[in-house]
Design a protein around this motif. Structure first.
Motif, short mmCIF file in Angstrom:
data_model
loop_
_atom_site.label_atom_id
_atom_site.label_comp_id
_atom_site.label_asym_id
_atom_site.label_seq_id
_atom_site.Cartn_x
_atom_site.Cartn_y
_atom_site.Cartn_z
N ILE A 1 7.39 4.37 1.42
CA ILE A 1 6.97 5.52 2.25
C ILE A 1 6.49 6.62 1.30
CG2 ILE A 1 9.33 6.46 2.41
CD1 ILE A 1 6.82 6.77 5.23
N PRO A 2 5.31 7.20 1.42
CA PRO A 2 4.29 6.86 2.40
C PRO A 2 3.80 5.42 2.24
CG PRO A 2 3.41 8.28 0.67
CD PRO A 2 4.88 8.25 0.49
N VAL A 3 3.34 4.86 3.37
CA VAL A 3 2.85 3.48 3.34
C VAL A 3 1.60 3.38 4.21
CG1 VAL A 3 4.51 2.84 5.16
CG2 VAL A 3 3.46 1.05 3.75
N ASN A 4 0.51 2.98 3.58
CA ASN A 4 -0.77 2.91 4.29
C ASN A 4 -1.07 1.50 4.78
OD1 ASN A 4 -1.28 5.63 4.14
ND2 ASN A 4 -2.68 5.49 2.40
N ASP A 5 -2.07 1.42 5.64
CA ASP A 5 -2.42 0.17 6.31
C ASP A 5 -3.05 -0.82 5.32
OD1 ASP A 5 -3.83 -1.79 7.85
OD2 ASP A 5 -3.79 -0.44 9.56
N PRO A 6 -2.50 -2.04 5.23
CA PRO A 6 -3.06 -3.00 4.27
C PRO A 6 -4.42 -3.57 4.69
CG PRO A 6 -1.25 -4.01 5.50
CD PRO A 6 -1.28 -2.55 5.88
N ASN B 1 0.84 -1.20 0.00
CA ASN B 1 0.00 0.00 0.00
C ASN B 1 0.88 1.26 0.00
OD1 ASN B 1 -2.25 1.61 0.18
ND2 ASN B 1 -3.10 0.63 2.01
N GLU C 1 0.93 -4.77 17.92
CA GLU C 1 -0.43 -4.74 18.44
C GLU C 1 -0.65 -5.91 19.37
OE1 GLU C 1 -4.97 -3.95 16.93
OE2 GLU C 1 -3.67 -5.05 15.57
N VAL D 1 10.19 3.54 8.45
CA VAL D 1 10.79 4.05 7.22
C VAL D 1 12.16 3.43 7.00
CG1 VAL D 1 9.59 6.26 7.20
CG2 VAL D 1 11.72 6.05 8.47
N TRP E 1 3.67 16.22 7.70
CA TRP E 1 3.84 16.41 6.25
C TRP E 1 3.22 17.75 5.85
CZ3 TRP E 1 4.97 12.20 2.47
CH2 TRP E 1 5.39 11.02 3.11
N ASP F 1 4.00 -5.12 4.06
CA ASP F 1 3.84 -3.93 4.90
C ASP F 1 5.09 -3.70 5.73
OD1 ASP F 1 2.42 -1.74 5.95
OD2 ASP F 1 1.86 -2.87 7.73
N VAL F 2 5.37 -2.45 6.00
CA VAL F 2 6.29 -2.08 7.07
C VAL F 2 5.62 -0.95 7.83
CG1 VAL F 2 8.46 -2.74 5.93
CG2 VAL F 2 7.55 -0.43 5.61
N LEU F 3 5.94 -0.86 9.10
CA LEU F 3 5.43 0.28 9.87
C LEU F 3 6.66 1.04 10.36
CD1 LEU F 3 2.85 1.62 10.91
CD2 LEU F 3 3.09 0.28 12.97
N ARG G 1 -1.99 5.79 11.39
CA ARG G 1 -1.92 5.31 10.01
C ARG G 1 -3.24 4.66 9.59
NH1 ARG G 1 1.57 0.61 7.07
NH2 ARG G 1 0.71 -0.63 8.77
N LYS H 1 6.10 8.00 23.44
CA LYS H 1 7.34 8.54 22.90
C LYS H 1 7.38 8.18 21.43
CE LYS H 1 12.15 7.63 23.81
NZ LYS H 1 13.07 6.93 24.73
N VAL H 2 7.22 9.16 20.58
CA VAL H 2 7.14 8.91 19.14
C VAL H 2 8.08 9.88 18.43
CG1 VAL H 2 5.63 8.78 17.12
CG2 VAL H 2 4.71 8.21 19.38
N PRO H 3 9.29 9.43 18.11
CA PRO H 3 10.25 10.36 17.51
C PRO H 3 10.03 10.63 16.02
CG PRO H 3 11.24 8.18 17.81
CD PRO H 3 9.86 8.12 18.42
N HIS I 1 -1.58 1.65 20.33
CA HIS I 1 -0.62 2.75 20.34
C HIS I 1 -1.01 3.78 19.27
CE1 HIS I 1 3.19 4.87 19.94
NE2 HIS I 1 3.49 4.40 21.13
N VAL J 1 3.73 8.01 8.72
CA VAL J 1 4.07 7.22 7.54
C VAL J 1 3.04 7.36 6.42
CG1 VAL J 1 5.55 5.58 8.77
CG2 VAL J 1 3.10 5.09 8.53
N ARG K 1 11.03 2.21 17.42
CA ARG K 1 11.21 3.46 18.16
C ARG K 1 9.90 4.24 18.26
NH1 ARG K 1 16.01 3.81 15.02
NH2 ARG K 1 15.01 5.30 13.62
N ASN K 2 9.09 4.17 17.22
CA ASN K 2 7.86 4.96 17.21
C ASN K 2 6.76 4.40 18.10
OD1 ASN K 2 8.46 7.23 15.62
ND2 ASN K 2 8.50 5.91 13.81
N ILE K 3 6.91 3.17 18.56
CA ILE K 3 5.95 2.71 19.55
C ILE K 3 6.60 2.69 20.93
CG2 ILE K 3 4.42 1.49 17.98
CD1 ILE K 3 5.78 -1.12 19.09
N THR L 1 -5.27 6.05 6.42
CA THR L 1 -5.59 5.15 5.31
C THR L 1 -7.07 5.22 4.98
OG1 THR L 1 -3.80 3.67 6.01
CG2 THR L 1 -5.47 2.75 4.54
#
Lengths: 458, 458
Positions: free
Chosen positions: A80-85, A13, A110, A62, B176, A58-60, B117, B207-209, B111, B213, A144-146, B121
């Motif tokens: 990237i950008p990458v949306n939820d599948p 996506n 999750e 970058v 963005w 998918d990746v969550l 995302r 904590k979201v650096p 989270h 996406v 890192r983002n979670i 989406t």
């Protein structure tokens, strides 16, 4: 006997899944990834071509390994950008009847309790056509983002993933008996509470006391895909997966991988063919070899090297920006995708080879007329013992339309491709033995009659 | 001036949303909740009736307060089984063009980084028609299943929710720039990295650096719904919500609630009408008053009291199984839905009243011919200053078909209902001032030019 060719289409996506720069080709609709019609049109096309399924990567996070920042990935629209599948599935299910719809989701991002419900919901809405590609995540940026300071180390990821699977199996297979839902207008009983069981899971990583909140879906457990081919990853796949996708640039490497997967499955008490192996593969075809080669050369002219190196830096886990294209590829062991690193750790590869490979990561590419391509595919599957293709695209949806319109009829003439879909769920279509996981799969150990001998038989 | 009536349909991905037992009525398709066609048919019906939107409630847990177990809820199919509402959206978006699609999701169970995302989406796939009903969750059973020993206390839930919103606003509004995505075939640049900003969020709970996406979607932030009407909940809604739904059994109670919401919005520097108030409401209509009354009586005969008490025990937060139907309703303060408890803490209610209320929780019900119902609705909105209805159903989709076919034309004749949709996003349709949140909303504080004065203007 002619070996039947299974085929999944492989997409994501995002504007650029595999080949940086080709979104600019006039036939490419990849940049329309965020429009629903791109996906419903693609699903219809794939069902017209009798594909087994669409497999959405998918990746969550970058790709920020290259030069230590996400700039190259952003510039190229590279994953990237990458949306939820998962959000795509119900619309694609609405416009198709048979196509399998496999989505990627990580065990790291999750909690299994809400995730179990998401997948049960999709299995209901698709009438049992949903697959789940189990990933444990490989991008540090996602972790890192979670709120995790560093990615959980590779091996522990699989320990968590194993317990994650236990929780899911308990919810999907062991909470509701088949006849729990009565929907009895006369008595007014929708569900018989005596046939719904709390799972009482208390593990090292998760604690889930309650019942599953979804009633049993056609497949209960979605069809399980896996791609991990590190040692732990292969073992995890051998235990859980019903389909794996693997990438290998030569038949010899793939043959060894397939043999290893089948042997490991057997070691887990499963049949070696309980796991269908989909080999990463790319096809560029036209009416003639010459036309196909011209298409290949044109596609190649669109490739944007920096984006390719951003992708490969992420997959290999080290920064390729410090090398020249003619430098030899020296792979540094790390926590990224280990199979890829192993593949390119052997052989005489240069950095340039990563940029010039057109198509599916480390898989082969067949360029030619339908007959040439069909020969190549059949030979590849014969030599490697793989069951089918995880078909990447160079230009989407053109790569899949060409395959459906040209290669599929050729394979059908050879008796190597279905002429109509089997009825039934995705699992049944693939294995022809019913909608549910077989008794030798670890999920079966969590079924109510086995795990709860005191419970009434369904 | 005739007051225009806004209408959302209120449903849930479950066999019994509001009125236990009515799934057994021959016209009810509620038991088909797990079939995609139920939802695509419903969406088309609502768009035919020019509804503002479909609002999908959700819980991730079971109603187990009644008698201390989930048996009554299970027997009645009362909000259990319950499937994921987000999975329904893309298919409904595919079959409609204008209908708003608002889904419920909790700030407690996922989270904010992956959740941001998911919603981006959906906003892309719906072309800006998605709404989010922000809940902080009220069922202990849900909390236990994600490993929390006890539900986080009510006030702290809102502290977490406030930080959760900050993270989302930073991702949706502040990561963005509008012109970050260039999609320039000539230069090959998909996104200009200089126009994508890491949010660097370090808070007490999250904590979201990184960067968001997803690229900016039509609304960026989905239309924000909220229903919390505890003191903290009202304050939260006053700060964040663009639409609230409230339930009140009398016009006097609702009028006070609406005035309070508008006053609180103003105290937060917003216009009192920056929040649209949707009042929980139920309609049973037919060609004549007599026909409507007969339909009401028939529907009433399907109501299953135990399921109603299971619902009310969950909403009120204490076990009603120990009372007789003729006992006075003595509401015990606790952590459940406080507004409901407050409503029923006043007045001379009996337990029986909870069972015999047919329709939307604590909202009123209008029974009669289209003219009778239209009179009641217009009077209700005039008296209360609410903007519209959150229309519950007794039998679905029949309750909505009746409204679309009978009441809508009557309201249109009176000039109190749209005759065609406005173009544009859900937010624009509701407020007629563009797709994005206005500058006086807290999200605007996280926009790039405001929060990052050194950043280039979009």
């Amino acid at each position: 006997m002619t070996r039947p060719v299974l085929v999944n289409a492989f997409d994501m996506n995002t504007p650029t899944h595999l080949v940086s720069g080709t979104w600019r080709h006039p036939d490419s609709h990849a940049w329309r990834y965020k429009d629903l019609a791109y996906w419903t049109d693609l699903a219809r096309l794939l069902e017209r071509g009798l594909f087994d399924g669409l497999f959405i990567a998918d990746v969550l996070g970058v790709y920020d390994v290259y030069a230590g920042n996400p700039d190259a990935a952003l510039r190229g629209g590279v994953q990237i950008p990458v949306n939820d599948p998962l959000m795509l599935v119900s619309a694609m299910a609405f416009v198709t009847e048979h196509l399998g719809l496999a989505v990627t989701a990580s065990t790291s991002f999750e909690h299994p309790f809400p995730f179990a419900r998401r997948m049960s919901t999709l299995d209901h809405l698709t009438n049992g056509r949903v697959g789940w590609n189990i990933v444990t995540s490989y991008l540090d940026s996602g972790a890192r983002n979670i709120g995790l300071d560093t990615q959980v180390r590779h091996d522990e990821r699989y320990e968590i993933a194993n317990e994650y699977m236990d929780v899911l199996y308990k919810l999907w297979e062991g909470s509701w008996q088949d006849d729990a839902v009565q929907r009895d207008r006369g008595s007014g009983i929708f569900t018989d509470p005596a046939k719904v069981h709390a799972i009482n899971h208390e593990g090292r990583y998760f604690k889930v006391p309650g019942i599953h909140v979804s009633e049993p879906s056609p497949q209960r457990t979605p069809l399980l895909f896996q791609a991990g081919t590190s040692d732990r990853g292969k073992d995890f796949a051998a235990a859980h997966a019903e389909a794996v996708f693997v990438g290998a640039p030569t038949a010899a490497i793939l043959r060894a991988q397939v043999a290893d997967i089948r042997a490991r499955a057997q070691a887990h008490g499963r049949d070696p063919h309980d796991i269908k192996v989909f080999s990463g593969y790319t096809v560029i075809t036209g009416e003639t070899d010459r036309e196909a080669q011209a298409k290949h050369d044109l596609y190649r002219s669109y490739v944007e090297p920096e984006g390719m190196l951003a992708l490969w830096s992420g997959w290999l886990g080290f920064d390729l920006s410090v090398y020249d294209l003619d430098d030899p590829l020296r792979v540094v062991p790390n926590q990224a995708i280990q199979s890829t690193a192993e593949t390119f750790g052997r052989g005489d590869w240069k950095v340039r080879d990563l940029v010039e490979r057109l198509g599916f990561g480390d898989g082969p590419i067949a360029v030619g007329s339908p007959a040439t391509v069909a020969d190549a595919i059949q030979e590849w599957l014969e030599e490697t013992d793989a069951d089918g293709l995880n078909l990447g695209h160079v230009v989407t949806p053109a790569s899949y339309a060409d395959f459906a319109d040209l290669v599929v009829p050729e394979l059908q003439r050879r008796g190597a491709y279905r002429k109509a879909y089997e009825p039934g769920t995705l699992r049944h279509k693939l294995f022809r033995r019913g909608d549910r996981l077989p008794g030798n799969h670890p999920a079966a150990g969590f079924r109510i009659p086995l795990s709860r001998p005191d419970a009434p038989q369904p």
